[in-house]
Design a protein around this motif. Structure first.
Motif, PDB file in Angstrom:
ATOM      1  N   PRO A 200      -3.743  -2.253   5.188  1.00 39.82           N
ATOM      2  CA  PRO A 200      -4.400  -1.193   4.413  1.00 39.82           C
ATOM      3  C   PRO A 200      -3.515  -0.717   3.269  1.00 39.82           C
ATOM      4  O   PRO A 200      -2.287  -0.704   3.377  1.00 39.82           O
ATOM      5  CB  PRO A 200      -4.622  -0.084   5.451  1.00 39.82           C
ATOM      6  CG  PRO A 200      -3.597  -0.344   6.512  1.00 39.82           C
ATOM      7  CD  PRO A 200      -3.436  -1.828   6.559  1.00 39.82           C
ATOM      8  N   THR A 201      -4.148  -0.353   2.172  1.00 37.01           N
ATOM      9  CA  THR A 201      -3.404   0.151   1.017  1.00 37.01           C
ATOM     10  C   THR A 201      -2.809   1.508   1.358  1.00 37.01           C
ATOM     11  O   THR A 201      -3.528   2.448   1.687  1.00 37.01           O
ATOM     12  CB  THR A 201      -4.326   0.282  -0.206  1.00 37.01           C
ATOM     13  OG1 THR A 201      -4.939  -0.990  -0.465  1.00 37.01           O
ATOM     14  CG2 THR A 201      -3.549   0.729  -1.424  1.00 37.01           C
ATOM     15  N   ASN A 202      -1.505   1.594   1.297  1.00 40.74           N
ATOM     16  CA  ASN A 202      -0.798   2.805   1.693  1.00 40.74           C
ATOM     17  C   ASN A 202       0.024   3.301   0.504  1.00 40.74           C
ATOM     18  O   ASN A 202       0.998   2.662   0.091  1.00 40.74           O
ATOM     19  CB  ASN A 202       0.109   2.515   2.890  1.00 40.74           C
ATOM     20  CG  ASN A 202       0.675   3.779   3.506  1.00 40.74           C
ATOM     21  OD1 ASN A 202       1.147   4.660   2.804  1.00 40.74           O
ATOM     22  ND2 ASN A 202       0.635   3.865   4.823  1.00 40.74           N
ATOM     23  N   VAL A 203      -0.380   4.439  -0.043  1.00 39.72           N
ATOM     24  CA  VAL A 203       0.264   4.954  -1.251  1.00 39.72           C
ATOM     25  C   VAL A 203       1.724   5.304  -1.000  1.00 39.72           C
ATOM     26  O   VAL A 203       2.596   5.006  -1.823  1.00 39.72           O
ATOM     27  CB  VAL A 203      -0.495   6.190  -1.781  1.00 39.72           C
ATOM     28  CG1 VAL A 203       0.240   6.803  -2.967  1.00 39.72           C
ATOM     29  CG2 VAL A 203      -1.912   5.812  -2.184  1.00 39.72           C
ATOM     30  N   THR A 204       2.008   5.929   0.134  1.00 34.06           N
ATOM     31  CA  THR A 204       3.390   6.347   0.393  1.00 34.06           C
ATOM     32  C   THR A 204       4.320   5.140   0.519  1.00 34.06           C
ATOM     33  O   THR A 204       5.465   5.180   0.065  1.00 34.06           O
ATOM     34  CB  THR A 204       3.471   7.207   1.659  1.00 34.06           C
ATOM     35  OG1 THR A 204       2.917   6.489   2.774  1.00 34.06           O
ATOM     36  CG2 THR A 204       2.699   8.500   1.479  1.00 34.06           C
ATOM     37  N   LYS A 205       3.825   4.044   1.117  1.00 32.16           N
ATOM     38  CA  LYS A 205       4.658   2.843   1.223  1.00 32.16           C
ATOM     39  C   LYS A 205       4.904   2.226  -0.147  1.00 32.16           C
ATOM     40  O   LYS A 205       5.989   1.702  -0.425  1.00 32.16           O
ATOM     41  CB  LYS A 205       4.000   1.827   2.156  1.00 32.16           C
ATOM     42  CG  LYS A 205       4.057   2.232   3.622  1.00 32.16           C
ATOM     43  CD  LYS A 205       3.506   1.139   4.520  1.00 32.16           C
ATOM     44  CE  LYS A 205       3.638   1.524   5.987  1.00 32.16           C
ATOM     45  NZ  LYS A 205       3.104   0.470   6.891  1.00 32.16           N
ATOM     46  N   ILE A 206       3.889   2.292  -1.005  1.00 35.32           N
ATOM     47  CA  ILE A 206       4.052   1.785  -2.369  1.00 35.32           C
ATOM     48  C   ILE A 206       5.123   2.585  -3.100  1.00 35.32           C
ATOM     49  O   ILE A 206       5.993   2.027  -3.783  1.00 35.32           O
ATOM     50  CB  ILE A 206       2.710   1.851  -3.124  1.00 35.32           C
ATOM     51  CG1 ILE A 206       1.720   0.843  -2.527  1.00 35.32           C
ATOM     52  CG2 ILE A 206       2.904   1.588  -4.616  1.00 35.32           C
ATOM     53  CD1 ILE A 206       0.311   0.968  -3.069  1.00 35.32           C
ATOM     54  N   LEU A 207       5.082   3.902  -2.937  1.00 34.36           N
ATOM     55  CA  LEU A 207       6.066   4.757  -3.602  1.00 34.36           C
ATOM     56  C   LEU A 207       7.453   4.588  -2.981  1.00 34.36           C
ATOM     57  O   LEU A 207       8.467   4.637  -3.689  1.00 34.36           O
ATOM     58  CB  LEU A 207       5.621   6.218  -3.523  1.00 34.36           C
ATOM     59  CG  LEU A 207       4.363   6.577  -4.327  1.00 34.36           C
ATOM     60  CD1 LEU A 207       3.947   8.017  -4.061  1.00 34.36           C
ATOM     61  CD2 LEU A 207       4.599   6.371  -5.819  1.00 34.36           C
ATOM     62  N   GLU A 208       7.501   4.401  -1.659  1.00 29.48           N
ATOM     63  CA  GLU A 208       8.792   4.182  -1.004  1.00 29.48           C
ATOM     64  C   GLU A 208       9.442   2.897  -1.508  1.00 29.48           C
ATOM     65  O   GLU A 208      10.657   2.843  -1.733  1.00 29.48           O
ATOM     66  CB  GLU A 208       8.601   4.119   0.509  1.00 29.48           C
ATOM     67  CG  GLU A 208       8.319   5.475   1.152  1.00 29.48           C
ATOM     68  CD  GLU A 208       7.928   5.352   2.618  1.00 29.48           C
ATOM     69  OE1 GLU A 208       7.812   4.195   3.098  1.00 29.48           O
ATOM     70  OE2 GLU A 208       7.731   6.385   3.278  1.00 29.48           O
ATOM     71  N   LYS A 209       8.635   1.867  -1.690  1.00 25.90           N
ATOM     72  CA  LYS A 209       9.160   0.598  -2.188  1.00 25.90           C
ATOM     73  C   LYS A 209       9.659   0.732  -3.620  1.00 25.90           C
ATOM     74  O   LYS A 209      10.670   0.121  -4.000  1.00 25.90           O
ATOM     75  CB  LYS A 209       8.069  -0.474  -2.109  1.00 25.90           C
ATOM     76  CG  LYS A 209       8.541  -1.865  -2.507  1.00 25.90           C
ATOM     77  CD  LYS A 209       7.433  -2.883  -2.331  1.00 25.90           C
ATOM     78  CE  LYS A 209       7.906  -4.281  -2.727  1.00 25.90           C
ATOM     79  NZ  LYS A 209       6.829  -5.296  -2.557  1.00 25.90           N
ATOM     80  N   ALA A 210       8.960   1.558  -4.412  1.00 23.80           N
ATOM     81  CA  ALA A 210       9.369   1.750  -5.808  1.00 23.80           C
ATOM     82  C   ALA A 210      10.650   2.568  -5.905  1.00 23.80           C
ATOM     83  O   ALA A 210      11.429   2.412  -6.847  1.00 23.80           O
ATOM     84  CB  ALA A 210       8.251   2.429  -6.589  1.00 23.80           C
ATOM     85  N   GLY A 211      10.880   3.475  -4.926  1.00 23.61           N
ATOM     86  CA  GLY A 211      12.065   4.321  -4.957  1.00 23.61           C
ATOM     87  C   GLY A 211      11.888   5.516  -5.880  1.00 23.61           C
ATOM     88  O   GLY A 211      10.932   5.587  -6.663  1.00 23.61           O
ATOM     89  N   GLN A 212      12.782   6.493  -5.781  1.00 21.74           N
ATOM     90  CA  GLN A 212      12.874   7.703  -6.611  1.00 21.74           C
ATOM     91  C   GLN A 212      11.635   8.590  -6.589  1.00 21.74           C
ATOM     92  O   GLN A 212      11.357   9.315  -7.549  1.00 21.74           O
ATOM     93  CB  GLN A 212      13.239   7.342  -8.062  1.00 21.74           C
ATOM     94  CG  GLN A 212      12.195   6.558  -8.837  1.00 21.74           C
ATOM     95  CD  GLN A 212      12.611   6.286 -10.268  1.00 21.74           C
ATOM     96  OE1 GLN A 212      13.451   6.971 -10.834  1.00 21.74           O
ATOM     97  NE2 GLN A 212      12.007   5.281 -10.873  1.00 21.74           N
TER      98      GLN A 212
END
Length: 249
Positions: free
Chosen positions: A41-53
């Motif tokens: 599932p598309t998970n916004v927080t995981k996307i942001l965690e991977k991007a950092g900062q």
């Protein structure tokens, strides 16, 4: 000669034995190829965690339950989402204690103010209609207005209290778009609430106004009648006096 015949017989028997074993060996069925695992599932927080900062924004999304709402919206419907994600440095530029001074409801509204309930690609910013409606609610002036303008490849965003621009694309897949911004978008409703417009003064009663308007006329009419009566009395008095004087002569 006999030895050669034996060798020939041995070779022939060996050939038939190999042929027999080859034909009688069952052919193993080839296992079907494994289907690729379905994407998670598309998970916004995981996307942001991977991007950092984006630690602070992630923490706010989780604390306000907005992260769970987005997870459901993205994976249980076809509705698109656009997120303007403030970096950690964006939150650091706020005055000390700003986030702690907000109520739980205001924190929810602040996070939702950074979320547009539709997918916007970078090219769509050039034709989008302002003000944008965010998940925070009413986009009317004085509440949650958000406007986007473009200049070349630059995308500028203003809330009336904050002016910033998109500094990069974090993620996009046709349903979800996440863009980085370097300032926290501050809505009027939270950081500069405007007092409600004063209620209009009650209208005066028509009857009272009419009575007030008619009062001077009535007084004038009464005065005119009084003057006329006095004049008539004077005429009668002087007429009678003249007759009496004439008779006495």
């Amino acid at each position: 000669m006999e030895q050669q015949q034996q060798q020939h017989l041995f070779i022939t028997l060996s050939f038939f034995l190999v042929f027999f074993l080859h034909c009688s060996t069952p052919t193993l069925a080839q296992a079907p190829a494994l289907a690729p695992a379905p994407p998670g599932p598309t998970n916004v927080t995981k996307i942001l965690e991977k991007a950092g900062q984006f630690t602070i924004f992630i923490r706010l999304m989780k604390a306000t339950q907005v992260a769970n709402q987005l997870l459901g919206q993205l994976n249980n419907s076809n509705n698109g989402i656009t997120i303007f994600a403030p970096s950690d440095s964006a939150f650091s530029s706020l005055s000390a204690g700003t986030l702690n001074s907000l109520t739980d409801e205001q924190k929810v509204e602040l996070v939702q103010f950074h979320i547009i309930p539709t997918f916007l690609s970078s090219s769509q910013f050039q034709t989008v209609s302002n003000p944008l409606r965010t998940q925070a609610g009413d986009s009317a002036d004085g509440k949650f207005p958000l406007n986007v303008t473009t200049s070349g490849n630059s995308v500028n965003i203003t809330s009336g209290l904050t002016n910033t621009s998109v500094s990069g694309t974090i993620y996009t897949d046709g349903q979800l778009a996440v863009y980085q911004i370097d300032q926290v978008l501050k809505p009027y409703q939270i950081f500069d609430p405007r007092p409600p417009a004063p209620a209009p003064a009650p209208a005066k009663s028509k009857k009272k106004a009419a009575a007030i308007a008619e009062s001077p006329d009535d007084t004038t009419a009464d005065n005119s009648k009084a003057v006329s009566l006095t004049a008539m009395q004077n005429v009668v008095f002087w007429g009678v006096s003249a007759i009496v004087i004439a008779l006495s002569l």
